[in-house]
Structures are given as structure tokens and as C-alpha cells.
Design a protein around this motif. Structure first.
Motif, PDB file in Angstrom:
ATOM      1  N   VAL A 135      33.328  42.072  39.128  1.00  0.00           N
ATOM      2  CA  VAL A 135      33.963  42.972  40.133  1.00  0.00           C
ATOM      3  C   VAL A 135      35.393  42.943  40.635  1.00  0.00           C
ATOM      4  N   VAL A 136      36.155  43.977  41.203  1.00  0.00           N
ATOM      5  CA  VAL A 136      37.600  43.800  41.376  1.00  0.00           C
ATOM      6  C   VAL A 136      36.892  44.870  42.686  1.00  0.00           C
ATOM      7  N   ASN A 137      36.928  43.345  43.598  1.00  0.00           N
ATOM      8  CA  ASN A 137      37.265  44.472  44.917  1.00  0.00           C
ATOM      9  C   ASN A 137      38.986  45.194  46.007  1.00  0.00           C
ATOM     10  N   LEU A 138      38.520  46.285  46.230  1.00  0.00           N
ATOM     11  CA  LEU A 138      39.345  47.118  46.555  1.00  0.00           C
ATOM     12  C   LEU A 138      40.096  46.628  48.661  1.00  0.00           C
ATOM     13  N   ARG A 139      41.889  45.578  48.339  1.00  0.00           N
ATOM     14  CA  ARG A 139      41.158  45.761  49.768  1.00  0.00           C
ATOM     15  C   ARG A 139      42.395  46.495  50.294  1.00  0.00           C
TER      16      ARG A 139
END
Length: 314
Positions: A135-139
Motif C-alpha cells: 500500500v502507498v499512501n498519498l500524503r
């Protein structure tokens, strides 16, 4: 034993209870209490201790670790790369949207443009030593921001999601999450298949109840950061609330444990990622899942007023 003659690190023994019980993230069952790896930065002068702490978390049942390449300018991801094994089956969540800036006025600078998001994913892949990040979170910069944002870093959500979706299609990321977002941004992002939201949220900072309700309805994991408040001097701290202190005395635990336990009780969609650089504190955090709060205690905690001015970018 490894080929070098050192003991092979142990994973959690079969049958180890999940800290906090089971939760769901990106289509997988994970422990509701994971580990936020940001605090491993504090162990940059003792890498062995950082590796040992992460191994200890796995031994205790942690199978969800939150990180970022900009934590320690790659140090934290490098520790994760060394400490975790495929057989541990730990779901690693990272994030993009900022980069380390050791020589700048702030330790981080925002990096929101699509090409910067791609570079951030590539940096995470390299430092973690993997072919795909689960999972990659877009901050984003929509909420909880207390640093200057240059005009060229105010980027449309659709452009960012298009880049992350392309990276997902390429197999470099498994799923997309969001962080520091408003309700409107989450609504707009839903068609992209968002699997988690990370916002600043705690007993004393509950402005995002509407976002939490949407996450519950859409089966999106809610992963609060700053779960005990007090992100800046002068801001409310969960551990100083009279109702929290009273509950801790009754339960025979610490005020911090009550604050974390309230989050687990407040909504079943919540996953916790408390961080620490201390093994005893790690065990205390993971023990929170066994704390039971009765109706009277929950009512007293729910009555604590929410007061949540902006918090810094994380």
C-alpha cells in the motif's frame, strides 16, 4: 542458522494472538495494532537495536508496519529491509508526497507533483528492497498542514491519482491510500479504490468523524496518526484528560493505553500504528488490545471535548 552462522530471526509463533484482534487492510486480515516505524529514526546510532525492536514486534504478532522513505532519509526503510522476511507476511505501508530535506528550514519538503510521486515510489522500492509495495499512501496537503506550501506544489487530486493508478497497473504498488485529506477529497478519490485513510485523530481531536463514517461505509481502513494528541506544544493531550486519568486508574494501566484503547473501541474499522523506539513501550502498546472499557467508562471518555487546531505535516 543463516549462511553466516547467525541465528535466523524468529517470526511470530503459530497461534500468536493478533494484537487488538483481526482487522482488514487492502484485502488482507491484519492485526488491529500494528507498528509505526517513524520512531526508528531515533535509533540511527544503534542500528542493531532498531532491527531487534522490529523483530520483537513481529514476534509479538505485528503484521502491519507503516513507514516512508523520508523517515531518517532512508534509514527506517533500510532497517525494515534487513529485519523483515518474506515468511513474516508483514504488510508494509509506505507513503509519498514529501521528501527529506536535511539542509532546509524544515526536515521535510513537500513533493506533490506526479513525477515526484513516482520518484517517491521508486525510492521506497529501492530502500525496502522489494518489487511491489503493498500500500502507498498519498500524503495530501488538504488538512493538518503547518508548513509553507509553494504554489507549484498545489496539485489537482486527479493528476496525482492518475500517476498512482498507473504505478498500480505497473505492479509497483498493490493499493492506494490517502492521508491528511478532507471529506470532499475522499469522496472524489473513492473511484480509484482507496483502501485506507490516515488523518490526525484522537480522543481530543475528533473533527474527522464524518470521514471516519464514510470509511466505515466504504470498508476503508481508518488509521489515525497522532493518536494521543499533543502534536505541538500547547495542543490538547489525551493523557492529561481527567476522564482518561480516572479510567487508567480503574483499569490499572497507563493513560496512553486508555487513549489507544478508546480508539479501538470507538470504531471497529480503526487500525492503530503506534510508534516507539523502546521495547517495553512496544509491549505496552500491543497490550492495549486486551483492555476492556465498560459502557460507563466509554461514556465518560466520549464526553471529552474535541479541540483540534491544525497539526504539522507527518
Amino acid at each position: 542458522m543463516t549462511s553466516e552462522g547467525t541465528p535466523t530471526p524468529e517470526a511470530a509463533p503459530a497461534g500468536t494472538p493478533r494484537p487488538g484482534g483481526p482487522g482488514r487492510l487492502a484485502g488482507r486480515t491484519v492485526s488491529r495494532i500494528g507498528y509505526g516505524a517513524m520512531q526508528l529514526q531515533r535509533l540511527q546510532d544503534d542500528r542493531d537495536a532498531a532491527v531487534a525492536l522490529l523483530r520483537r514486534s513481529v514476534e509479538l504478532g505485528v503484521d502491519h508496519v507503516d513507514t516512508a522513505h523520508f523517515y531518517g532519509n532512508g534509514f527506517v526503510n533500510d532497517v525494515i529491509r534487513e529485519a523483515l522476511r518474506d515468511e513474516d507476511e508483514v504488510l508494509v505501508v509506505s507513503k509519498v508526497g514529501a521528501v527529506s530535506d536535511p539542509g532546509g528550514p524544515f526536515p521535510l519538503r513537500v513533493a506533490q507533483r506526479p513525477e515526484e510521486l513516482r520518484a517517491g515510489v521508486e525510492g521506497n522500492l529501492a530502500s525496502l528492497g522489494v518489487e511491489q509495495i503493498s500500500v502507498v499512501n498519498l500524503r495530501r496537503l488538504d488538512a493538518g498542514i503547518a508548513i509553507p506550501v509553494p504554489d507549484d506544489q498545489v496539485i489537482d487530486l486527479d493528476d496525482q491519482l492518475a500517476e498512482l493508478t498507473a504505478l498500480r497497473d505497473e505492479g509497483k504498488i498493490g493499493a492506494i491510500g490517502l492521508s491528511s485529506v478532507t471529506l470532499d477529497i475522499l469522496h472524489r478519490a473513492l473511484p480509484a479504490g482507496i483502501v485506507c485513510v490516515q488523518n490526525a485523530y484522537s480522543l481530543v481531536a475528533r473533527d474527522d468523524e464524518d470521514i471516519l463514517r464514510l470509511c466505515r461505509a466504504a470498508q476503508i481502513a481508518w488509521v489515525p496518526y497522532f493518536p494521543l494528541g499533543g502534536a505541538l506544544p500547547g495542543l490538547a493531550k489525551v493523557t492529561e484528560e481527567p476522564a482518561v486519568l480516572a479510567a487508567a486508574q480503574t483499569a490499572g494501566c497507563t493513560p496512553a493505553q486508555i487513549g489507544l484503547a478508546w480508539l479501538l473501541h470507538h470504531d471497529p474499522n480503526t487500525l492503530l500504528i503506534p510508534g516507539t523506539a523502546d521495547a517495553a513501550h512496544l509491549e505496552a502498546n500491543l497490550a492495549v488490545g486486551a483492555i476492556k472499557l465498560d459502557k460507563e467508562t466509554l461514556a465518560a471518555l466520549d464526553a471529552v471535548p474535541s479541540r483540534s487546531p491544525g497539526v504539522p505535516h507527518r
